[in-house]
Design a protein around this motif. Structure first.
Motif, PDB file in Angstrom:
ATOM      1  N   GLU A  75       0.806  -1.219   0.000  1.00  0.00           N
ATOM      2  CA  GLU A  75       0.000   0.000   0.000  1.00  0.00           C
ATOM      3  C   GLU A  75       0.841   1.272   0.000  1.00  0.00           C
ATOM      4  OE1 GLU A  75      -0.387  -2.536   2.235  1.00  0.00           O
ATOM      5  OE2 GLU A  75      -2.089  -3.462   1.211  1.00  0.00           O
ATOM      6  N   ALA A  76       1.931   1.280   0.743  1.00  0.00           N
ATOM      7  CA  ALA A  76       2.767   2.480   0.842  1.00  0.00           C
ATOM      8  C   ALA A  76       3.451   2.829  -0.475  1.00  0.00           C
ATOM      9  CB  ALA A  76       3.822   2.294   1.932  1.00  0.00           C
ATOM     10  N   TRP A  77       3.483   1.902  -1.416  1.00  0.00           N
ATOM     11  CA  TRP A  77       4.190   2.138  -2.677  1.00  0.00           C
ATOM     12  C   TRP A  77       3.258   2.213  -3.879  1.00  0.00           C
ATOM     13  CZ3 TRP A  77       6.015  -0.765   1.307  1.00  0.00           C
ATOM     14  CH2 TRP A  77       7.194  -0.305   1.887  1.00  0.00           C
ATOM     15  N   THR A  78       1.964   2.342  -3.645  1.00  0.00           N
ATOM     16  CA  THR A  78       1.027   2.376  -4.777  1.00  0.00           C
ATOM     17  C   THR A  78       0.785   3.783  -5.309  1.00  0.00           C
ATOM     18  OG1 THR A  78      -0.868   2.421  -3.274  1.00  0.00           O
ATOM     19  CG2 THR A  78      -0.151   0.257  -4.093  1.00  0.00           C
ATOM     20  N   ARG A  79       1.300   4.795  -4.641  1.00  0.00           N
ATOM     21  CA  ARG A  79       1.170   6.158  -5.132  1.00  0.00           C
ATOM     22  C   ARG A  79       2.558   6.705  -5.431  1.00  0.00           C
ATOM     23  NH1 ARG A  79      -0.992   5.362  -1.215  1.00  0.00           N
ATOM     24  NH2 ARG A  79      -2.952   5.465  -0.230  1.00  0.00           N
ATOM     25  N   ARG A  80       2.646   7.434  -6.490  1.00  0.00           N
ATOM     26  CA  ARG A  80       3.942   7.980  -6.917  1.00  0.00           C
ATOM     27  C   ARG A  80       4.453   9.006  -5.908  1.00  0.00           C
ATOM     28  NH1 ARG A  80       6.794   8.361 -11.976  1.00  0.00           N
ATOM     29  NH2 ARG A  80       8.280  10.056 -11.825  1.00  0.00           N
ATOM     30  N   ALA A  81       5.623   8.770  -5.398  1.00  0.00           N
ATOM     31  CA  ALA A  81       6.275   9.722  -4.477  1.00  0.00           C
ATOM     32  C   ALA A  81       6.970  10.801  -5.288  1.00  0.00           C
ATOM     33  CB  ALA A  81       7.280   8.992  -3.597  1.00  0.00           C
TER      34      ALA A  81
END
Length: 83
Positions: A75-81
């Motif tokens: 979940e922590a990596w499903t949105r572009r940082a």
């Protein structure tokens, strides 16, 4: 070089840790994913997109964990940082 960075990524490690009963996970670049699954392949539905920060950029990758319809722990990596 991208493959080495993806294999060492926190997103893949988190998926393997969360999928404790599964010793196998796959990660591939967005480019490889589009070549490996050009049509609607049932196996492609078990992959989910994640964003991995490398030394050069933030890249989109795809992760699947054997035994799970959806890879756990990503979940922590499903949105572009932002870089």
């Amino acid at each position: 070089m991208t493959a080495a960075r993806l294999v060492d990524s926190p997103a893949l490690r988190a998926a393997l840790d969360a999928g404790g009963r599964s010793p196998v996970a796959a990660v591939m670049s967005a480019e490889l994913f589009s070549v490996a699954f050009p049509e609607r392949d049932p196996l492609a539905s078990t992959f989910r997109p994640v964003y991995v920060t490398t030394k050069e950029d933030v890249v989109r990758a795809w992760i699947s964990v054997a035994g799970f319809q959806e890879p756990p722990g990503i979940e922590a990596w499903t949105r572009r940082a932002q870089r």
